[in-house]
Write an enzyme that holds these catalytic residues in place. Structure first.
Site, short mmCIF file in Angstrom:
data_model
loop_
_atom_site.label_atom_id
_atom_site.label_comp_id
_atom_site.label_asym_id
_atom_site.label_seq_id
_atom_site.Cartn_x
_atom_site.Cartn_y
_atom_site.Cartn_z
N ASP A 218 8.43 43.27 -56.14
CA ASP A 218 7.49 44.28 -56.64
C ASP A 218 7.01 43.99 -58.06
OD1 ASP A 218 10.22 46.61 -57.50
OD2 ASP A 218 9.91 44.47 -57.85
N GLY A 219 7.06 42.73 -58.47
CA GLY A 219 6.63 42.45 -59.86
C GLY A 219 7.73 42.83 -60.84
N HIS B 139 26.46 42.20 -51.58
CA HIS B 139 25.72 42.58 -50.36
C HIS B 139 25.80 41.46 -49.32
CE1 HIS B 139 24.06 46.32 -51.64
NE2 HIS B 139 23.31 45.82 -52.57
N ASP C 246 13.11 31.03 -66.86
CA ASP C 246 13.59 31.84 -67.99
C ASP C 246 14.84 31.26 -68.65
OD1 ASP C 246 11.66 33.50 -67.01
OD2 ASP C 246 13.07 34.87 -66.02
N HIS D 174 7.34 36.46 -50.02
CA HIS D 174 7.82 35.08 -50.11
C HIS D 174 8.27 34.58 -48.74
CE1 HIS D 174 10.86 38.05 -51.33
NE2 HIS D 174 11.71 37.35 -50.63
N GLU E 266 11.18 38.96 -63.05
CA GLU E 266 12.07 39.56 -64.05
C GLU E 266 12.39 38.50 -65.10
OE1 GLU E 266 12.16 42.49 -63.49
OE2 GLU E 266 11.91 42.61 -61.32
N HIS F 26 26.22 41.33 -57.88
CA HIS F 26 25.87 42.51 -57.07
C HIS F 26 25.26 42.07 -55.74
CE1 HIS F 26 24.25 46.70 -56.53
NE2 HIS F 26 23.28 46.06 -55.90
N GLU F 27 24.30 41.14 -55.80
CA GLU F 27 23.61 40.72 -54.57
C GLU F 27 24.56 39.94 -53.65
OE1 GLU F 27 20.37 42.77 -55.72
OE2 GLU F 27 21.02 42.02 -53.79
N HIS G 263 18.00 36.57 -52.70
CA HIS G 263 16.71 36.35 -53.36
C HIS G 263 16.66 37.12 -54.67
CE1 HIS G 263 14.83 35.48 -49.14
NE2 HIS G 263 15.68 34.52 -49.56
N HIS H 110 26.13 49.73 -50.97
CA HIS H 110 26.13 50.30 -52.32
C HIS H 110 27.29 51.27 -52.46
CE1 HIS H 110 21.67 49.28 -53.10
NE2 HIS H 110 22.47 48.45 -53.74
N ASP I 167 14.22 38.26 -57.98
CA ASP I 167 12.81 38.45 -58.32
C ASP I 167 12.48 37.68 -59.61
OD1 ASP I 167 10.69 41.45 -58.61
OD2 ASP I 167 10.27 39.30 -58.85
O1 LIG Z 1 19.49 46.07 -51.73
C1 LIG Z 1 19.10 46.36 -52.85
C2 LIG Z 1 17.92 47.20 -53.05
C3 LIG Z 1 17.60 47.50 -54.39
C4 LIG Z 1 18.29 47.05 -55.44
N1 LIG Z 1 17.91 47.37 -56.66
S1 LIG Z 1 17.92 46.28 -57.86
O2 LIG Z 1 17.52 44.99 -57.30
O3 LIG Z 1 17.09 46.79 -58.90
C5 LIG Z 1 19.48 46.13 -58.48
C6 LIG Z 1 20.10 47.26 -58.91
C7 LIG Z 1 21.36 47.18 -59.50
C8 LIG Z 1 21.98 45.96 -59.65
C9 LIG Z 1 23.25 45.91 -60.35
C10 LIG Z 1 24.11 47.01 -60.35
C11 LIG Z 1 25.28 46.98 -61.09
C12 LIG Z 1 25.62 45.87 -61.84
C13 LIG Z 1 24.77 44.76 -61.82
C14 LIG Z 1 23.58 44.79 -61.09
C15 LIG Z 1 21.36 44.81 -59.17
C16 LIG Z 1 20.10 44.90 -58.58
C17 LIG Z 1 19.46 46.17 -55.30
C18 LIG Z 1 19.81 45.81 -53.97
O4 LIG Z 1 20.73 45.01 -53.76
CA LIG Z 2 11.00 43.45 -59.60
ZN LIG Z 3 13.61 38.00 -49.98
#
Ligand SMILES: O=C1CC=C(NS(=O)(=O)c2ccc(-c3ccccc3)cc2)CC1=O
Ligand SMILES: [Ca+2]
Ligand SMILES: [Zn+2]
Length: 164
Positions: free
Chosen positions: A76-77, A123, A24, A68, A102, A119-120, A97, A129, A99
């Site tokens: 989930d697509g 984590h 993308d 994967h 998207e 955000h990831e 990871h 969260h 998706d």
């Molecule tokens: O562990 C999880 C499970 C589900 C998730 N939902 S997400 O991938 O759709 C997602 C949701 C919000 C964000 C986000 C929130 C605030 C600012 C930027 C991104 C990023 C990913 C995000 C996630 O980290």
């Molecule tokens: Ca998805």
């Molecule tokens: Zn994964």
């Protein structure tokens, strides 16, 4: 497996590897988005992140779809879950990871890669969260203002609470 002893931050010099690219975006835009996502966290912690190539790293940025490899979670697509990451306590620690079903962008058009990656990575650093709807660690994607510094005090408190 690389020990990422993050809580208490005995280890502050961390490395990341961009394993593959999404079709993308221009590769240079992916590199910049990921670099900025790490810079946002290093700005509020003693952590530094440097990019490595073809070697073992603390963090792996991977674009994947559906089920994967041997990852315990699947995508989930289009829409729904945008990404997932594993905390330092998890055997898959360091994996971030995204998706690839998207549409990833470097703009305000959804979904902004830098925002989701930040955000990831939150984590992957061990943050859960946030209940604060303004926080970057809030579970629902939204375009943050200002996009180049999306952390709120809630996010900063969260990551600094994990420090020494
Ligand atoms: O562990 C999880 C499970 C589900 C998730 N939902 S997400 O991938 O759709 C997602 C949701 C919000 C964000 C986000 C929130 C605030 C600012 C930027 C991104 C990023 C990913 C995000 C996630 O980290
Ligand atoms: Ca998805
Ligand atoms: Zn994964």
């Amino acid at each position: 497996q690389y020990v990422l002893a993050l809580p208490g931050w005995e280890k502050t010099k961390l490395t990341y590897r961009i394993v593959n690219y999404t079709p993308d975006m221009k590769q240079a835009d992916v590199d910049t988005s990921i670099q900025k996502a790490f810079e946002i966290w290093s700005a509020v912690t003693p952590l530094t992140f440097s990019r490595v190539y073809e070697e073992t790293a603390d963090f792996y940025i991977v674009f994947v779809t559906g089920a994967h490899g041997n990852c315990p979670r699947r995508f989930d697509g289009p829409l729904g879950v945008l990404g997932h990451a594993f905390p330092p306590s998890d055997p898959f620690r360091g994996n971030v990871h995204l998706d690839d079903d998207e549409n990833w962008t470097a703009s305000l058009v959804q979904f902004n890669l830098m925002l989701v990656a930040t955000h990831e990575i939150g984590h992957a650093l061990g943050l859960a969260h946030s209940g604060d709807p303004r926080a970057l660690m809030f579970p629902n994607y939204k375009l943050m203002e200002p996009i180049d510094f999306p952390l709120t005090q809630d996010d900063i408190d969260g990551i600094q609470l994990m420090g020494p």
